[in-house]
Scaffold this motif. Structure first.
Motif, short mmCIF file in Angstrom:
data_model
loop_
_atom_site.label_atom_id
_atom_site.label_comp_id
_atom_site.label_asym_id
_atom_site.label_seq_id
_atom_site.Cartn_x
_atom_site.Cartn_y
_atom_site.Cartn_z
N MET A 1 0.92 -1.10 -0.07
CA MET A 1 0.09 0.10 0.03
C MET A 1 1.11 1.28 0.07
O MET A 1 1.86 1.22 0.73
N THR A 2 0.63 2.18 -0.77
CA THR A 2 1.33 3.50 -0.81
C THR A 2 1.06 4.60 0.11
O THR A 2 -0.24 4.45 0.51
N SER A 3 1.92 4.88 0.76
CA SER A 3 1.82 5.82 1.96
C SER A 3 1.08 7.13 1.45
O SER A 3 1.31 7.43 0.30
N ALA A 4 0.60 7.88 2.32
CA ALA A 4 0.10 9.31 1.78
C ALA A 4 1.29 10.30 1.30
O ALA A 4 0.79 11.10 0.15
N ILE A 5 2.23 10.27 1.91
CA ILE A 5 3.09 11.22 1.47
C ILE A 5 3.83 10.65 0.06
O ILE A 5 3.91 11.39 -1.01
N GLU A 6 3.93 9.45 -0.09
CA GLU A 6 4.53 8.68 -1.49
C GLU A 6 3.60 9.08 -2.52
O GLU A 6 3.88 9.50 -3.74
N ALA A 7 2.18 9.14 -2.23
CA ALA A 7 1.11 9.39 -3.07
C ALA A 7 1.38 10.80 -3.54
O ALA A 7 1.15 11.26 -4.62
N LEU A 82 13.52 6.06 8.14
CA LEU A 82 12.15 5.52 8.73
C LEU A 82 11.36 4.42 8.22
O LEU A 82 10.54 3.87 8.60
N GLY A 83 11.75 4.34 6.99
CA GLY A 83 11.08 3.30 5.93
C GLY A 83 9.79 3.93 5.30
O GLY A 83 9.29 3.29 4.38
N ASP A 84 9.36 5.02 5.90
CA ASP A 84 8.12 5.48 5.52
C ASP A 84 7.76 7.06 5.99
O ASP A 84 7.81 7.45 7.10
N LEU A 85 7.73 7.82 4.74
CA LEU A 85 7.54 9.25 5.34
C LEU A 85 6.50 9.63 5.93
O LEU A 85 6.43 10.72 6.41
N ASP A 86 5.27 8.77 5.82
CA ASP A 86 4.13 9.13 6.65
C ASP A 86 4.65 9.11 8.34
O ASP A 86 3.66 9.81 8.97
N LYS A 87 5.77 8.48 8.47
CA LYS A 87 6.10 8.73 10.15
C LYS A 87 6.61 10.09 10.58
O LYS A 87 6.81 10.32 11.63
N ILE A 88 6.65 11.18 9.26
CA ILE A 88 7.01 12.36 9.88
C ILE A 88 5.77 13.07 10.25
O ILE A 88 4.92 13.12 9.38
N LYS A 89 5.98 13.60 11.43
CA LYS A 89 4.75 14.15 12.09
C LYS A 89 4.91 15.91 11.65
O LYS A 89 3.99 16.56 11.30
#
Length: 153
Positions: A1-7, A82-89
């Motif tokens: 599944m694509t993360s929100a930031i990657e999208a 982080l593996g996933d840019l969605d982990k950036i708050k």
């Protein structure tokens, strides 16, 4: 599944480079608690380093484009950490160094290339504290170097 930031990056037609390897005796990032510190990323594009001195060799638009490339590398390092840019708050702070002549005073306009990218990608969470300072020279003659602090999950 694509993360929100990657999208979001895809929708903006932005492709992150691979996370650059360190050029000396340091690590590219350090995570401590809920903060991620990313070491200074130098201006580099698909054709190699973006070099030159603002006020002599490069104009503000070219400098801002170099700063944007630093921002892409900062995000690439964050993704590696982080593996996933969605982990950036939140983007907490950017510190930008601009290779510039003694009489060049538009460092903030140059570093906006990175700041604008962070807001473009992260929205309000991309708004940050910042420094934009002149440097008499930077490693390998690059035009811009920028480091970042991110708040992370």
């Amino acid at each position: 599944m694509t993360s929100a930031i990657e999208a979001r990056l895809s929708a903006l037609n932005i492709t992150l480079p691979d996370a650059p390897a360190p050029a000396a005796n340091y690590v590219p990032f350090v995570r401590t608690g809920n903060q991620l510190f990313v070491s200074g990323q130098i201006s580099a594009g698909p054709d190699g380093l973006i070099t030159g001195k603002l006020g002599a060799d490069l104009g503000i638009e070219e400098g801002a484009a170099a700063a944007r490339r630093c921002g892409l590398a900062l995000m690439a390092q964050a993704r590696a950490a982080l593996g996933d840019l969605d982990k950036i708050k939140r983007v907490v702070k950017l510190v930008g160094f601009v290779n510039s002549t003694a009489d060049f005073t538009d460092q903030p306009k140059v570093v906006n290339g990175c700041s604008d990218l962070m807001v473009e990608v992260f929205g309000d969470a991309g708004r940050h504290a910042r420094s934009a300072v002149s440097a008499a020279s930077l490693p390998m003659g690059v035009a811009v170097e920028i480091e970042a602090i991110f708040e992370v999950e």
